[in-house]
Design a protein around this motif. Structure first.
Motif, PDB file in Angstrom:
ATOM      1  N   VAL A   1      -1.898  -0.975  -7.280  1.00 27.78           N
ATOM      2  CA  VAL A   1      -2.761   0.167  -6.999  1.00 27.78           C
ATOM      3  C   VAL A   1      -2.183   1.403  -7.680  1.00 27.78           C
ATOM      4  N   ALA A   2      -3.064   2.197  -8.292  1.00 25.33           N
ATOM      5  CA  ALA A   2      -2.616   3.415  -8.965  1.00 25.33           C
ATOM      6  C   ALA A   2      -1.857   4.315  -8.001  1.00 25.33           C
ATOM      7  N   GLY A   3      -0.670   4.742  -8.396  1.00 26.20           N
ATOM      8  CA  GLY A   3       0.122   5.664  -7.604  1.00 26.20           C
ATOM      9  C   GLY A   3       1.039   5.008  -6.591  1.00 26.20           C
ATOM     10  N   ALA A   4       0.767   3.741  -6.236  1.00 25.17           N
ATOM     11  CA  ALA A   4       1.552   3.084  -5.183  1.00 25.17           C
ATOM     12  C   ALA A   4       2.253   1.825  -5.640  1.00 25.17           C
ATOM     13  N   GLY A   5       1.886   1.323  -6.805  1.00 27.80           N
ATOM     14  CA  GLY A   5       2.455   0.053  -7.241  1.00 27.80           C
ATOM     15  C   GLY A   5       1.775  -1.110  -6.551  1.00 27.80           C
ATOM     16  N   VAL A   6       2.529  -2.193  -6.340  1.00 28.34           N
ATOM     17  CA  VAL A   6       1.979  -3.391  -5.711  1.00 28.34           C
ATOM     18  C   VAL A   6       1.989  -3.220  -4.199  1.00 28.34           C
ATOM     19  N   VAL A   7       0.826  -3.400  -3.564  1.00 28.89           N
ATOM     20  CA  VAL A   7       0.701  -3.238  -2.113  1.00 28.89           C
ATOM     21  C   VAL A   7       0.440  -4.601  -1.486  1.00 28.89           C
ATOM     22  N   ASP A   8       0.725  -4.688  -0.192  1.00 33.33           N
ATOM     23  CA  ASP A   8       0.545  -5.963   0.509  1.00 33.33           C
ATOM     24  C   ASP A   8      -0.916  -6.397   0.504  1.00 33.33           C
ATOM     25  N   ALA A   9      -1.815  -5.477   0.819  1.00 32.51           N
ATOM     26  CA  ALA A   9      -3.236  -5.834   0.863  1.00 32.51           C
ATOM     27  C   ALA A   9      -4.089  -4.617   0.563  1.00 32.51           C
ATOM     28  N   LEU A  10      -5.186  -4.856  -0.136  1.00 29.98           N
ATOM     29  CA  LEU A  10      -6.195  -3.820  -0.375  1.00 29.98           C
ATOM     30  C   LEU A  10      -7.500  -4.341   0.202  1.00 29.98           C
ATOM     31  N   ILE A  11      -8.043  -3.623   1.183  1.00 32.66           N
ATOM     32  CA  ILE A  11      -9.279  -4.027   1.838  1.00 32.66           C
ATOM     33  C   ILE A  11     -10.397  -3.129   1.339  1.00 32.66           C
ATOM     34  N   GLY A  12     -11.438  -3.742   0.812  1.00 25.68           N
ATOM     35  CA  GLY A  12     -12.476  -2.956   0.159  1.00 25.68           C
ATOM     36  C   GLY A  12     -11.897  -2.302  -1.081  1.00 25.68           C
ATOM     37  N   ASP A  13     -12.305  -1.060  -1.326  1.00 23.23           N
ATOM     38  CA  ASP A  13     -11.842  -0.358  -2.520  1.00 23.23           C
ATOM     39  C   ASP A  13     -10.751   0.666  -2.244  1.00 23.23           C
ATOM     40  N   ARG A  14     -10.586   1.105  -0.978  1.00 27.51           N
ATOM     41  CA  ARG A  14      -9.743   2.280  -0.748  1.00 27.51           C
ATOM     42  C   ARG A  14      -8.728   2.152   0.386  1.00 27.51           C
ATOM     43  N   VAL A  15      -8.750   1.084   1.153  1.00 28.84           N
ATOM     44  CA  VAL A  15      -7.855   0.985   2.306  1.00 28.84           C
ATOM     45  C   VAL A  15      -6.691   0.040   1.984  1.00 28.84           C
ATOM     46  N   ILE A  16      -5.510   0.608   1.939  1.00 26.99           N
ATOM     47  CA  ILE A  16      -4.281  -0.155   1.713  1.00 26.99           C
ATOM     48  C   ILE A  16      -3.687  -0.529   3.063  1.00 26.99           C
ATOM     49  N   VAL A  17      -3.285  -1.764   3.204  1.00 27.97           N
ATOM     50  CA  VAL A  17      -2.589  -2.202   4.421  1.00 27.97           C
ATOM     51  C   VAL A  17      -1.223  -2.747   4.019  1.00 27.97           C
ATOM     52  N   GLU A  18      -0.190  -2.178   4.614  1.00 28.12           N
ATOM     53  CA  GLU A  18       1.176  -2.659   4.408  1.00 28.12           C
ATOM     54  C   GLU A  18       1.655  -3.252   5.733  1.00 28.12           C
TER      55      GLU A  18
ATOM     56  N   LEU B   1      14.414   3.486   2.869  1.00 24.58           N
ATOM     57  CA  LEU B   1      13.169   2.734   2.785  1.00 24.58           C
ATOM     58  C   LEU B   1      12.002   3.529   3.357  1.00 24.58           C
ATOM     59  N   ARG B   2      12.255   4.222   4.440  1.00 20.53           N
ATOM     60  CA  ARG B   2      11.212   5.057   5.044  1.00 20.53           C
ATOM     61  C   ARG B   2      10.764   6.140   4.072  1.00 20.53           C
ATOM     62  N   HIS B   3      11.704   6.773   3.391  1.00 26.19           N
ATOM     63  CA  HIS B   3      11.360   7.802   2.412  1.00 26.19           C
ATOM     64  C   HIS B   3      10.548   7.205   1.266  1.00 26.19           C
ATOM     65  N   LYS B   4      10.952   6.044   0.807  1.00 26.97           N
ATOM     66  CA  LYS B   4      10.232   5.390  -0.290  1.00 26.97           C
ATOM     67  C   LYS B   4       8.795   5.079   0.113  1.00 26.97           C
ATOM     68  N   ASP B   5       8.615   4.603   1.343  1.00 27.03           N
ATOM     69  CA  ASP B   5       7.265   4.300   1.833  1.00 27.03           C
ATOM     70  C   ASP B   5       6.406   5.562   1.898  1.00 27.03           C
ATOM     71  N   LEU B   6       6.984   6.662   2.370  1.00 29.79           N
ATOM     72  CA  LEU B   6       6.239   7.909   2.482  1.00 29.79           C
ATOM     73  C   LEU B   6       5.817   8.425   1.104  1.00 29.79           C
ATOM     74  N   VAL B   7       6.693   8.286   0.128  1.00 29.32           N
ATOM     75  CA  VAL B   7       6.361   8.705  -1.232  1.00 29.32           C
ATOM     76  C   VAL B   7       5.225   7.851  -1.781  1.00 29.32           C
ATOM     77  N   ARG B   8       5.297   6.550  -1.566  1.00 27.22           N
ATOM     78  CA  ARG B   8       4.222   5.652  -2.022  1.00 27.22           C
ATOM     79  C   ARG B   8       2.896   6.027  -1.371  1.00 27.22           C
ATOM     80  N   ASP B   9       2.924   6.277  -0.063  1.00 21.57           N
ATOM     81  CA  ASP B   9       1.691   6.614   0.649  1.00 21.57           C
ATOM     82  C   ASP B   9       1.097   7.927   0.134  1.00 21.57           C
ATOM     83  N   ALA B  10       1.972   8.909  -0.132  1.00 20.29           N
ATOM     84  CA  ALA B  10       1.499  10.201  -0.632  1.00 20.29           C
ATOM     85  C   ALA B  10       0.885  10.058  -2.018  1.00 20.29           C
ATOM     86  N   ASN B  11       1.538   9.280  -2.877  1.00 17.58           N
ATOM     87  CA  ASN B  11       0.993   9.057  -4.228  1.00 17.58           C
ATOM     88  C   ASN B  11      -0.344   8.322  -4.161  1.00 17.58           C
TER      89      ASN B  11
END
Length: 269
Positions: free
Chosen positions: A196-213, A225-235
């Motif tokens: 996914v653009a801005g987040a890299g590889v995510v666990d799941a993408l539901i529909g077009d816009r909802v990422i589930v980790e 790890l928490r900081h890395k996750d927050l940066v990914r979510d913000a991007n």
């Protein structure tokens, strides 16, 4: 769990492998082998499940065998599961072993169940969700060939065949498998291990816009790890995505909340 592929050794197996009785006796004296009952031995580093099953009689089965072979297993039952062939008998009445009495098929080994049979045992004993998770784990690791898949297709119940048809070989965790299985009836597009653009590889993408980790049982709350996750979510948010994060306990034991959160996010996306 130990790393040994065949932790339970029978005297006939040792003799067929070229051992002499003198060598067996020497191995017992030196600690290379440990006798658990007459004619049955384990190496000194055999796991507790292997020792219990060797005492009981039979071979590893169901979730015990699946876990021992490196498959992801949702089941948290610690009781050893034992494959007992027709004509066999229990030798340890005081253990908490769970017995499986399904007979081997033509040409199938009588010493231990095939991986396909182990998966079928999981289905019949622990249900379709546990089966689906273990099945996708086996497919991810390329442990099943065409003959295995055909055997499963011919020897599963209706729920198992549905799971077999839905299964893929790209699930990176048991929680991803469980997520797809539980959402299968809603007509949603659920893609796993998506870039996914801005987040890299995510666990799941539901529909077009909802990422589930989904985070497993291992510790995933360290500061870095928490900081890395927050940066990914913000991007990801910069690109218009909504990220939902669930841990092992939520997916397994609070699914209603997880499901409602996913549909609420889909409604807003």
């Amino acid at each position: 769990m130990c790393e040994l592929r065949h932790p339970v050794l029978r005297l006939r197996q040792l003799l067929d492998a070229g051992w002499s009785m003198r060598r067996v006796q020497r191995a017992l004296r030196t600690g290379e082998l440990r006798r658990v009952r007459v004619g049955v031995f384990v190496p000194p580093d055999a796991c507790a499940d292997a020792v219990a099953i060797a005492r009981h009689g039979g071979s590893m089965a169901c979730v015990t065998a699946a876990r021992h072979r490196g498959l992801r297993v949702l089941d948290e039952d610690d009781s050893p599961h034992v494959w007992m062939r027709p004509g066999g008998r229990s030798h340890d009445a005081d253990c908490d072993c769970v017995e499986h009495w399904d007979a081997p098929g033509v040409g199938e080994s009588r010493r231990e169940p095939s991986l396909a049979r182990v998966l079928r045992q999981v289905l019949l004993c622990r249900g379709v969700e546990a089966f689906f998770v273990a099945l996708e784990s086996a497919r991810r690791q390329r442990m099943l060939d065409g003959d295995d898949m055909r055997w499963l297709a011919q020897n599963l119940n209706a729920a198992g065949r549905e799971a077999l048809g839905l299964s893929r070989d790209d699930a990176d965790s048991g929680l991803e498998s469980l997520l797809r299985w539980r959402l299968r009836g809603f007509g949603l597009t659920v893609r796993t291990q998506v870039r996914v653009a801005g987040a890299g590889v995510v666990d799941a993408l539901i529909g077009d816009r909802v990422i589930v980790e989904v985070d497993g049982r291992e510790n995933h709350d360290g500061a870095s790890l928490r900081h890395k996750d927050l940066v990914r979510d913000a991007n990801a948010a910069l690109w218009g995505y909504v990220t939902l994060r669930f841990d092992y306990a939520m997916v397994l034991h609070d699914w209603d909340l997880v499901e409602r959160a996913i549909f609420a996010a889909l409604a807003r996306a």
